[in-house]
Design a protein around this motif. Structure first.
Motif, PDB file in Angstrom:
ATOM      1  N   LYS A 254       6.156  28.438 -30.928  1.00 24.85           N
ATOM      2  CA  LYS A 254       4.811  28.946 -30.612  1.00 24.85           C
ATOM      3  C   LYS A 254       4.843  30.367 -30.051  1.00 24.85           C
ATOM      4  O   LYS A 254       3.851  30.861 -29.509  1.00 24.85           O
ATOM      5  CB  LYS A 254       4.068  28.010 -29.645  1.00 24.85           C
ATOM      6  N   GLY A 255       5.962  31.035 -30.154  1.00 25.09           N
ATOM      7  CA  GLY A 255       6.054  32.433 -29.716  1.00 25.09           C
ATOM      8  C   GLY A 255       5.968  32.640 -28.213  1.00 25.09           C
ATOM      9  O   GLY A 255       5.771  33.758 -27.754  1.00 25.09           O
ATOM     10  N   ILE A 256       6.123  31.564 -27.424  1.00 24.80           N
ATOM     11  CA  ILE A 256       6.009  31.695 -25.966  1.00 24.80           C
ATOM     12  C   ILE A 256       7.400  31.832 -25.346  1.00 24.80           C
ATOM     13  O   ILE A 256       8.282  31.019 -25.619  1.00 24.80           O
ATOM     14  CB  ILE A 256       5.273  30.486 -25.351  1.00 24.80           C
ATOM     15  N   TYR A 257       7.560  32.841 -24.516  1.00 26.27           N
ATOM     16  CA  TYR A 257       8.837  33.067 -23.827  1.00 26.27           C
ATOM     17  C   TYR A 257       8.768  32.580 -22.391  1.00 26.27           C
ATOM     18  O   TYR A 257       9.629  31.852 -21.918  1.00 26.27           O
ATOM     19  CB  TYR A 257       9.182  34.559 -23.839  1.00 26.27           C
ATOM     20  N   SER A 258       7.749  33.044 -21.664  1.00 20.21           N
ATOM     21  CA  SER A 258       7.639  32.624 -20.270  1.00 20.21           C
ATOM     22  C   SER A 258       6.564  31.565 -20.162  1.00 20.21           C
ATOM     23  O   SER A 258       5.377  31.853 -20.168  1.00 20.21           O
ATOM     24  CB  SER A 258       7.318  33.818 -19.370  1.00 20.21           C
ATOM     25  N   HIS A 259       6.989  30.311 -20.098  1.00 19.93           N
ATOM     26  CA  HIS A 259       6.050  29.189 -20.008  1.00 19.93           C
ATOM     27  C   HIS A 259       5.607  28.991 -18.570  1.00 19.93           C
ATOM     28  O   HIS A 259       4.474  28.651 -18.303  1.00 19.93           O
ATOM     29  CB  HIS A 259       6.707  27.904 -20.507  1.00 19.93           C
ATOM     30  N   ILE A 260       6.561  29.169 -17.655  1.00 20.78           N
ATOM     31  CA  ILE A 260       6.278  28.974 -16.237  1.00 20.78           C
ATOM     32  C   ILE A 260       6.666  30.275 -15.537  1.00 20.78           C
ATOM     33  O   ILE A 260       7.845  30.624 -15.473  1.00 20.78           O
ATOM     34  CB  ILE A 260       7.097  27.798 -15.667  1.00 20.78           C
ATOM     35  N   SER A 261       5.673  31.012 -15.080  1.00 19.97           N
ATOM     36  CA  SER A 261       5.953  32.287 -14.435  1.00 19.97           C
ATOM     37  C   SER A 261       5.618  32.175 -12.958  1.00 19.97           C
ATOM     38  O   SER A 261       4.566  31.642 -12.597  1.00 19.97           O
ATOM     39  CB  SER A 261       5.095  33.394 -15.065  1.00 19.97           C
ATOM     40  N   GLY A 262       6.523  32.656 -12.128  1.00 21.81           N
ATOM     41  CA  GLY A 262       6.261  32.692 -10.688  1.00 21.81           C
ATOM     42  C   GLY A 262       6.059  34.144 -10.290  1.00 21.81           C
ATOM     43  O   GLY A 262       6.998  34.936 -10.325  1.00 21.81           O
ATOM     44  N   ILE A 263       4.829  34.489  -9.981  1.00 24.52           N
ATOM     45  CA  ILE A 263       4.525  35.891  -9.674  1.00 24.52           C
ATOM     46  C   ILE A 263       4.367  36.028  -8.161  1.00 24.52           C
ATOM     47  O   ILE A 263       3.515  35.377  -7.550  1.00 24.52           O
ATOM     48  CB  ILE A 263       3.226  36.346 -10.383  1.00 24.52           C
ATOM     49  N   ASP A 264       5.209  36.862  -7.559  1.00 27.27           N
ATOM     50  CA  ASP A 264       5.176  37.036  -6.105  1.00 27.27           C
ATOM     51  C   ASP A 264       4.238  38.179  -5.732  1.00 27.27           C
ATOM     52  O   ASP A 264       4.352  39.293  -6.251  1.00 27.27           O
ATOM     53  CB  ASP A 264       6.580  37.325  -5.572  1.00 27.27           C
ATOM     54  N   LEU A 265       3.318  37.871  -4.821  1.00 27.56           N
ATOM     55  CA  LEU A 265       2.334  38.861  -4.377  1.00 27.56           C
ATOM     56  C   LEU A 265       2.322  38.954  -2.861  1.00 27.56           C
ATOM     57  O   LEU A 265       2.705  38.012  -2.174  1.00 27.56           O
ATOM     58  CB  LEU A 265       0.914  38.443  -4.797  1.00 27.56           C
ATOM     59  N   VAL A 266       1.848  40.077  -2.375  1.00 33.85           N
ATOM     60  CA  VAL A 266       1.550  40.188  -0.945  1.00 33.85           C
ATOM     61  C   VAL A 266       0.169  40.810  -0.814  1.00 33.85           C
ATOM     62  O   VAL A 266      -0.289  41.542  -1.688  1.00 33.85           O
ATOM     63  CB  VAL A 266       2.573  41.057  -0.170  1.00 33.85           C
ATOM     64  N   GLN A 267      -0.458  40.482   0.303  1.00 33.74           N
ATOM     65  CA  GLN A 267      -1.772  41.057   0.557  1.00 33.74           C
ATOM     66  C   GLN A 267      -1.625  42.085   1.673  1.00 33.74           C
ATOM     67  O   GLN A 267      -1.117  41.777   2.758  1.00 33.74           O
ATOM     68  CB  GLN A 267      -2.753  39.962   0.975  1.00 33.74           C
ATOM     69  N   ALA A 268      -2.052  43.302   1.393  1.00 33.77           N
ATOM     70  CA  ALA A 268      -1.949  44.354   2.406  1.00 33.77           C
ATOM     71  C   ALA A 268      -3.036  44.149   3.460  1.00 33.77           C
ATOM     72  O   ALA A 268      -3.962  43.357   3.267  1.00 33.77           O
ATOM     73  CB  ALA A 268      -2.097  45.719   1.748  1.00 33.77           C
ATOM     74  N   LYS A 269      -2.892  44.875   4.558  1.00 31.49           N
ATOM     75  CA  LYS A 269      -3.841  44.660   5.659  1.00 31.49           C
ATOM     76  C   LYS A 269      -5.269  45.033   5.272  1.00 31.49           C
ATOM     77  O   LYS A 269      -6.219  44.539   5.858  1.00 31.49           O
ATOM     78  CB  LYS A 269      -3.378  45.443   6.891  1.00 31.49           C
ATOM     79  N   ASP A 270      -5.414  45.895   4.248  1.00 29.69           N
ATOM     80  CA  ASP A 270      -6.779  46.230   3.814  1.00 29.69           C
ATOM     81  C   ASP A 270      -7.318  45.221   2.796  1.00 29.69           C
ATOM     82  O   ASP A 270      -8.370  45.429   2.195  1.00 29.69           O
ATOM     83  CB  ASP A 270      -6.808  47.648   3.218  1.00 29.69           C
ATOM     84  N   GLY A 271      -6.576  44.125   2.579  1.00 25.82           N
ATOM     85  CA  GLY A 271      -7.070  43.069   1.701  1.00 25.82           C
ATOM     86  C   GLY A 271      -6.629  43.177   0.255  1.00 25.82           C
ATOM     87  O   GLY A 271      -6.812  42.242  -0.521  1.00 25.82           O
ATOM     88  N   VAL A 272      -6.033  44.312  -0.132  1.00 27.56           N
ATOM     89  CA  VAL A 272      -5.615  44.483  -1.527  1.00 27.56           C
ATOM     90  C   VAL A 272      -4.341  43.675  -1.801  1.00 27.56           C
ATOM     91  O   VAL A 272      -3.406  43.697  -1.005  1.00 27.56           O
ATOM     92  CB  VAL A 272      -5.357  45.981  -1.838  1.00 27.56           C
ATOM     93  N   TRP A 273      -4.317  42.978  -2.934  1.00 29.08           N
ATOM     94  CA  TRP A 273      -3.116  42.241  -3.330  1.00 29.08           C
ATOM     95  C   TRP A 273      -2.218  43.138  -4.165  1.00 29.08           C
ATOM     96  O   TRP A 273      -2.688  43.849  -5.049  1.00 29.08           O
ATOM     97  CB  TRP A 273      -3.496  41.017  -4.165  1.00 29.08           C
ATOM     98  N   TYR A 274      -0.925  43.081  -3.896  1.00 28.76           N
ATOM     99  CA  TYR A 274       0.061  43.823  -4.691  1.00 28.76           C
ATOM    100  C   TYR A 274       1.078  42.850  -5.286  1.00 28.76           C
ATOM    101  O   TYR A 274       1.473  41.897  -4.634  1.00 28.76           O
ATOM    102  CB  TYR A 274       0.824  44.819  -3.814  1.00 28.76           C
ATOM    103  N   ILE A 275       1.499  43.148  -6.517  1.00 29.26           N
ATOM    104  CA  ILE A 275       2.563  42.351  -7.132  1.00 29.26           C
ATOM    105  C   ILE A 275       3.897  42.845  -6.565  1.00 29.26           C
ATOM    106  O   ILE A 275       4.195  44.039  -6.611  1.00 29.26           O
ATOM    107  CB  ILE A 275       2.596  42.557  -8.663  1.00 29.26           C
ATOM    108  N   LEU A 276       4.689  41.905  -6.046  1.00 29.99           N
ATOM    109  CA  LEU A 276       6.029  42.281  -5.557  1.00 29.99           C
ATOM    110  C   LEU A 276       7.071  42.137  -6.643  1.00 29.99           C
ATOM    111  O   LEU A 276       7.902  42.995  -6.840  1.00 29.99           O
ATOM    112  CB  LEU A 276       6.443  41.387  -4.398  1.00 29.99           C
ATOM    113  N   GLU A 277       7.075  40.990  -7.315  1.00 33.43           N
ATOM    114  CA  GLU A 277       7.975  40.836  -8.455  1.00 33.43           C
ATOM    115  C   GLU A 277       7.524  39.701  -9.353  1.00 33.43           C
ATOM    116  O   GLU A 277       6.781  38.811  -8.941  1.00 33.43           O
ATOM    117  CB  GLU A 277       9.435  40.651  -8.018  1.00 33.43           C
ATOM    118  N   ASP A 278       7.997  39.763 -10.594  1.00 34.13           N
ATOM    119  CA  ASP A 278       7.720  38.717 -11.565  1.00 34.13           C
ATOM    120  C   ASP A 278       8.977  37.875 -11.693  1.00 34.13           C
ATOM    121  O   ASP A 278      10.069  38.419 -11.790  1.00 34.13           O
ATOM    122  CB  ASP A 278       7.393  39.343 -12.928  1.00 34.13           C
ATOM    123  N   ASN A 279       8.831  36.557 -11.688  1.00 35.59           N
ATOM    124  CA  ASN A 279       9.981  35.676 -11.902  1.00 35.59           C
ATOM    125  C   ASN A 279       9.726  34.877 -13.164  1.00 35.59           C
ATOM    126  O   ASN A 279       8.911  33.962 -13.179  1.00 35.59           O
ATOM    127  CB  ASN A 279      10.158  34.735 -10.710  1.00 35.59           C
TER     128      ASN A 279
END
Lengths: 258, 439
Positions: free
Chosen positions: B104-129
């Protein structure tokens, strides 16, 4: 055009019985823009296993197999005919991956220094590659027993001695430092004896066969069996089995005109 | 809603009794340790999560398209968006997977995406797993226990149910299954996440297997049974890493792999979850290019931001990194799990000089990022006091017929009050993550 008849056989003798033996053989030569393989025949012993074919990402044909029953000898034999229709392989544009270093060709200080002292002066990639081949041939001594299949290009150049596989690896490492795409080749080249290792240098949409251990382009009696970025991508035989046993391998091959 | 569940101690005792553990290797030997749970949940309002959800789906879809591209036509390289060098020099790019299209052309079936929320409320991506992201079982089981100890809280609070993870996982396996049963392949009980492997197998109905239970014949993967029979396997949720997967293709010394499983996979007869070779997309060096991938493949602006990142590989970035090293965080692209991360602010003068030299010499090996001052979350310590710790969020995104974000996640907090490193392998703890169903 040249017509050749080839034969290749290998036998692994184990000190004790082994079982659950799984193996992948890259022993079937494939037709390409330089060689046409006719009537290939193979036999594998013991014959009570399951054998099937597969293909790796380098384009090699694989014979895969699994022999569950205990055995202390494992052997395979391939024979057939080849027509050499060209001096170079005109079948494909060399892929970018062959320009990057691989596990056994990663340059270290010795190779980098050698390259900086022998940086080619020619313009064309083939001429540059042959300059590197010349320099390497002058610096190395052909000697058996000093290296094994795990020896890296860096280690081989540092000790200044090795066999065809080591010459090939050093040459690949040097070419890749020079930005030339190139690959490792296992094959048959002699009237009789063992298998041989050489290389192919990519230029334009062709692969040119270069034999660093003999410091020359390959001749019409060379038959390619398989290729990869270096030896570790394309061993002719790779296996895993149950059993506390060490194996001894004997290989014979022949190439003859007919 | 500061302390809706006031039973940290009780729940930790239950977690211990259920065997919810985390294994780590320290000085060469294996230790199992409890993964400390803090009962004050992280709360994500419905509107915030809706935005996260859109951004995560967009990101994972683009990452899957990137993987499909780099293992086939490599258009993103020929179009000059990602330098060739960053693909081929990456240890995550596996030449053995080139030209292989997974089911089915799918490589990442289960992705763990690490995020942090800055003090101003904005979310940032830290890393993709995208290789074998672990950890979804911890908030699942913790929620289950919280429901048992504090049923009232869940009657009153508008928390979205997270028990659908099991259904998502099963649907993902079924969607790519090539005919046969689903199995979860574990390296065994001495693995950091063994608890999770057995938990998912039990819940999804997949068979929990080790390598010796499986074999390949005629490019088809089979499970052995006790009467010398065999059952075809159509999907393997494998919890062993790529290089150990097949001793005849990757590391010959692997004793936990299955010979010829890569041949079965290449022939299209079995799905491997996640696909081997995904490291080409979650490499810390490739991370820099993800917003560009989103634009390239989807024609959209990235909804979720990367942390500001510099690649010393580029001359301008290298100059900035060398000039500002003392305020940046440096990451080794080949390391994972919180290893190989150093903060410029912790370095002595001599160390700064050494690092400047190292970064100049091996510019491809490192990335540098601005330190994001991300929010602290309250933790109840053993004495019952509330202290503030840094915390991140691992969001789980599952790609099957459609891409879906699990409305929960693993919130990890740092062990020490001052530390920014939240990885569980570095001794931190975890929290439940509550996604609210309405404001």
């Amino acid at each position: 055009m040249k017509r050749l008849r080839f034969e290749y056989s290998a036998e692994l003798t184990f000190s004790q019985n082994v079982s659950e033996h799984c193996f992948t053989l890259r022993c079937l030569p494939v037709s390409d823009g330089r060689q046409l393989i006719r009537e290939p025949v193979y036999e594998i012993f013991p014959q009570n296993g399951r054998i099937w074919t597969s293909r790796d990402s380098f384009g090699n044909t694989l014979l895969c197999g699994r022999i569950s029953e205990p055995h202390d000898v494992f052997s395979f034999r391939v024979s057939g005919k080849a027509e050499i229709i060209n001096t170079r392989d005109i079948s494909g544009f060399p892929a970018a991956v062959y320009g990057y270093s691989s596990p056994l060709t990663k340059p270290g200080e010795v190779i980098r220094k050698f390259y900086s002292e022998n940086t080619p002066a020619s313009n064309s990639q083939i001429d540059r590659a042959m300059e590197l081949c010349n320099a390497l041939y002058a610096a190395m001594k052909y000697e058996k027993g000093k290296t094994d299949v795990h020896t890296t290009a860096e280690e081989a150049l540092e000790q200044g001695a090795g066999v065809c596989q080591d010459y090939a690896h050093i040459f690949l490492a040097l070419c890749r430092l020079d930005g030339i795409r190139c690959r490792y080749v296992s094959g048959l080249a002699f009237e009789s004896g063992e298998t041989h290792a050489w290389t192919e240098v990519g230029s334009g949409s062709c692969w040119y066969g270069v034999d660093p251990a003999n410091n020359r382009f390959i001749g019409e009696n060379y038959i390619k069996i398989c290729h990869g970025r270096d030896y570790s991508d394309c061993p002719i035989e790779r296996g895993i089995y149950l059993g506390n046993s060490s194996g001894v391998q004997t290989v014979t091959s022949s190439v003859a005109e007919f | 809603m500061n302390t809706p569940v006031a039973n940290s101690k009780e729940i930790n005792e239950l977690l211990a009794r259920y065997g919810v553990k985390f294994g780590i290797y320290k000085n060469g030997s294996f230790h199992e340790q409890l993964f400390p749970f803090d009962a004050i949940p992280r709360i994500i309002p419905a509107a915030d999560f809706a935005e996260l959800e859109k951004g995560l789906i967009q990101r994972v879809d683009a990452l899957n398209m990137f993987l499909r591209d780099v293992y086939s036509d490599k258009k993103i390289i020929s179009d000059g968006v990602v330098p060739e060098d960053f693909v081929y020099s990456s240890t995550g790019f596996l030449q053995q997977c080139d030209g292989v299209l997974p089911p089915k052309g799918i490589y990442s079936h289960i992705s763990g995406i690490d995020l942090v929320q800055a003090k101003d409320g904005v979310w940032y991506i830290l890393e993709d797993n995208l290789r074998i992201p672990s950890g979804a079982s911890y908030p699942l089981i913790a929620r289950e226990l919280c429901r048992m100890t504090s049923p009232d809280v869940f009657r009153e609070a508008q928390v979205r149910d997270n028990r659908n993870y099991i259904a998502l996982l099963r649907e993902t396996m079924d969607y790519v299954n090539c005919g046969g049963i689903n199995v979860i392949l574990t390296p065994g009980r001495y693995n950091a996440a063994y608890f999770e492997h057995s938990y998912f197998a039990e819940k999804t109905g997949a068979a929990l297997v080790q390598n010796s239970d499986l074999f390949v014949e005629d490019n088809i993967l089979y499970l052995k049974d006790y009467q010398n029979g065999k059952t075809r396997v159509g999907a393997v949720y494998r919890r062993i890493s790529d290089e150990y997967l097949d001793p005849l293709t990757f590391l010959p010394e692997s004793l936990i792999g299955i010979p010829h499983i890569m041949d079965a996979y290449r022939a299209g007869n079995v799905a491997l979850i996640n696909a081997p070779g995904n490291g080409a997309a979650d490499d810390k060096g490739i991370y820099y290019f993800v917003p560009k991938m989103i634009e390239y493949y989807l024609g959209e602006k990235a909804i979720l931001q990367n942390a500001p990142t510099y690649l010393p590989f580029y001359e301008n970035d290298r100059k900035y990194v060398l000039d500002n090293l003392e305020k940046l965080v440096i990451k080794d692209v080949s390391e994972a799990g919180g290893y190989g991360v150093v903060f410029g602010s912790d370095m002595t003068k001599e160390q700064l000089a050494d690092w400047r030299k190292l970064i100049s010499e091996q510019s491809r090996r490192f990335i540098a990022q601005e330190v994001i001052d991300f929010i602290d979350l309250p933790i109840t310590d053993e004495q019952g006091n509330t202290t503030l710790h840094k915390a991140d969020l691992r969001a789980f995104v599952l790609s099957g017929e459609t891409t879906r974000v699990w409305c929960s996640g693993l919130t990890r907090f740092s062990r020490n009050v001052d530390s920014f490193v939240v990885n569980s392998s570095q001794g931190g703890g975890f929290k439940d993550t509550w996604v609210l169903s309405q404001e």
